[in-house]
Enzyme design. Structure first.
Site, PDB file in Angstrom:
ATOM      1  N   GLU A 324       0.794  -1.373  -0.039  1.00 19.98           N
ATOM      2  CA  GLU A 324      -0.049  -0.023  -0.051  1.00 19.98           C
ATOM      3  C   GLU A 324       0.811   1.217   0.021  1.00 19.98           C
ATOM      4  O   GLU A 324       1.513   1.313   0.921  1.00 19.98           O
ATOM      5  CB  GLU A 324      -0.932  -0.053   0.905  1.00 19.98           C
ATOM      6  CG  GLU A 324      -1.974  -1.307   1.400  1.00 19.98           C
ATOM      7  CD  GLU A 324      -2.697  -1.026   2.580  1.00 19.98           C
ATOM      8  OE1 GLU A 324      -3.533  -1.330   2.589  1.00 19.98           O
ATOM      9  OE2 GLU A 324      -1.883  -0.650   3.969  1.00 19.98           O
ATOM     10  N   CYS A 325       0.684   2.217  -0.877  1.00 16.86           N
ATOM     11  CA  CYS A 325       1.286   3.557  -0.878  1.00 16.86           C
ATOM     12  C   CYS A 325       2.925   3.517  -0.588  1.00 16.86           C
ATOM     13  O   CYS A 325       3.624   2.944  -1.582  1.00 16.86           O
ATOM     14  CB  CYS A 325       0.697   4.337   0.009  1.00 16.86           C
ATOM     15  SG  CYS A 325       0.933   6.264  -0.374  1.00 16.86           S
ATOM     16  N   GLY A 326       3.506   3.639   0.354  1.00 17.90           N
ATOM     17  CA  GLY A 326       4.740   3.475   0.551  1.00 17.90           C
ATOM     18  C   GLY A 326       5.412   2.115   0.317  1.00 17.90           C
ATOM     19  O   GLY A 326       6.459   2.058  -0.322  1.00 17.90           O
ATOM     20  N   SER A 415      -1.061  -0.927  -4.671  1.00 16.20           N
ATOM     21  CA  SER A 415      -1.544   0.295  -5.279  1.00 16.20           C
ATOM     22  C   SER A 415      -1.031   1.551  -4.404  1.00 16.20           C
ATOM     23  O   SER A 415      -0.653   1.242  -3.289  1.00 16.20           O
ATOM     24  CB  SER A 415      -3.105   0.021  -5.164  1.00 16.20           C
ATOM     25  OG  SER A 415      -3.727   1.358  -5.378  1.00 16.20           O
TER      26      SER A 415
END
Length: 440
Positions: A324-326, A415
């Site tokens: 997720e993200c990072g 994502s």
């Protein structure tokens, strides 16, 4: 349906940057040092404010959002808090009426009065006009009064107070003070663990600040609310016997307590590890690489080649990974930090990540995964490029444009989206146990 009563107050503002978190943290500390149990909630998906508020109150702090988590979930969290608390505080997000649902929507649904925090620097009677306008904007929202932040002098205070009606009193005027302001960085407040000692000094100064303003007299009169228990779904133990490795260190910290609680309730065994410091990956069945600040630690992540290699091997064995993200940036081939330095990352997914200064993306989205819809949000100031074709995109809550790209490579799901696991427990269980077949 069980009912429990507890005083509750909503701290909200006409805009971001007015001092909501500073006031909420100071109030939580003031009451905590008086021996009271204060349970604090943060409106919306924010990761950073809850860290600050948890240290200030010495109690767990969770996010509440009626779209992301659901109304029943919020109802049950309030009920559980009311059973143990002397006071419930809710910090709003952005402006009082911003977003759908807004802070005002949450306050109205649970009948919690709002104290308006407003930075009154540079205005006097106008502050009263704005506060009255906010209080009269909707009939279903109750307002307790105004907290005038950055109120310079007694004369300044009087000019504001004289223009407020009796129904919207000036609850406190707080002087300008560098001693209580909370440190910030590009996504908001600095993480609590990075400045824990400094925060203690600021919390105590803030508590004194409120006490000297006479705010304690108002707190004793805060409205008592009846909170009802909710019908919550029974969580199946779909992850019994599954050992999940969770990245958690200075670079990866954006983890909802609700997500952890759900995984444990579903029977998973959780093993935390550090992509920055650990040399070996524990024997686990699945990995979760959450968000955080990998861009601030890109060099250290790149230099830990043993961990990068073990994560690559894990991925190559077709074991499930949620990034997720990072965590998504960590899975790409390279990451360019805020200084323009590029570093090699895990390379599980083709593509390159780079920071882009102050501009970015944020907002609520639904992740329409093959396993089912999971509510989520995005908040990042980086970009990815040269990535493969996504399997789908997030669906924005209120906008027709496609949301964040969602990638699937082998058993990796990656994502920019931060997933709120309780919004669809069975779908989340399948991410970590792909062989699972859930009958709805």
């Amino acid at each position: 349906m069980a009912v429990v009563s507890c005083p509750a107050l909503f701290i909200a503002a006409p805009a971001s940057g007015q001092g909501k978190t500073t006031v909420t943290a100071a109030l939580a500390r003031l009451l905590t040092r008086q021996g009271k149990v204060v349970r604090v909630f943060k409106t919306g998906p924010d990761y950073l404010d809850p860290q600050i508020l948890q240290q200030a109150s010495a109690q767990p702090v969770e996010q509440l959002d009626m779209w992301m988590a659901g109304e029943q979930y919020c109802q049950q969290k309030f009920y559980e808090a009311a059973k143990v608390a002397d006071l419930i505080l809710v910090e709003g997000a952005m402006g009082i009426f911003d977003g759908e649902p807004s802070s005002a929507d949450l306050a109205a649904r649970f009948n919690i009065p709002i104290a308006i925090v407003m930075d009154v620097k540079g205005m006097a009677q106008t502050a009263a006009a704005i506060a009255v306008g906010l209080a009269n904007f909707r009939d279903d929202v109750e307002f307790a009064g105004l907290i005038a932040n950055n109120c310079g002098t007694d004369r300044h205070r009087q000019l504001i107070a004289d223009e407020l009606p009796d129904s919207l009193p000036l609850l406190a005027n707080l002087p300008r003070s560098e001693q209580v302001a909370l440190p910030e960085r590009h996504l908001g407040l600095v993480q609590a663990h990075e400045v824990a000692t400094e925060l203690e000094t600021r919390f105590e100064a803030g508590a004194n600040w409120l006490e000297q303003a006479g705010f304690g007299d108002f707190i004793d009169k805060v409205k008592v609310i009846e909170f009802h228990s909710a019908e919550v779904p029974v969580i199946q133990t779909l992850l019994n016997g599954v050992k999940i490795g969770i990245a958690k260190d200075e670079a990866f910290t954006f983890i909802y307590a609700a997500n952890i609680r759900l995984l444990e309730t579903m029977g998973a065994e959780l093993v935390y590890f550090s992509p920055l410091h650990d040399q070996h990956l524990a024997e686990v069945d699945a990995l979760w690489l959450p968000g955080g600040y990998p861009e601030l630690h890109a060099q250290g992540l790149a230099q830990n080649t043993k961990m990068l290699e073990q994560i690559k091997q894990f991925f190559s064995q077709d074991k499930p990974v949620l990034a997720e993200c990072g965590g998504f940036l960590y899975c790409l081939q390279t990451l360019t930090d805020l200084d323009g330095q590029q570093y090699p990352m895990a390379g599980l997914l083709a593509g390159h990540g780079a920071m882009r200064g102050r501009s970015g993306c944020q907002g609520m989205q639904a992740a329409l995964l093959p396993e089912g819809e999971v509510r989520a949000h995005a908040h990042h100031r980086s970009r990815s490029e040269q990535t493969p074709e996504p399997i789908t995109h997030g669906v924005r809550q209120r906008h027709p444009a496609p949301g964040e790209a969602i990638y699937r490579e082998r058993q990796l799901t990656a994502s920019y989206l931060h997933l709120f696991f309780p919004s669809n427990a069975s779908a989340v269980a399948q991410l970590f146990r792909p062989s699972l077949k859930v009958v709805s």
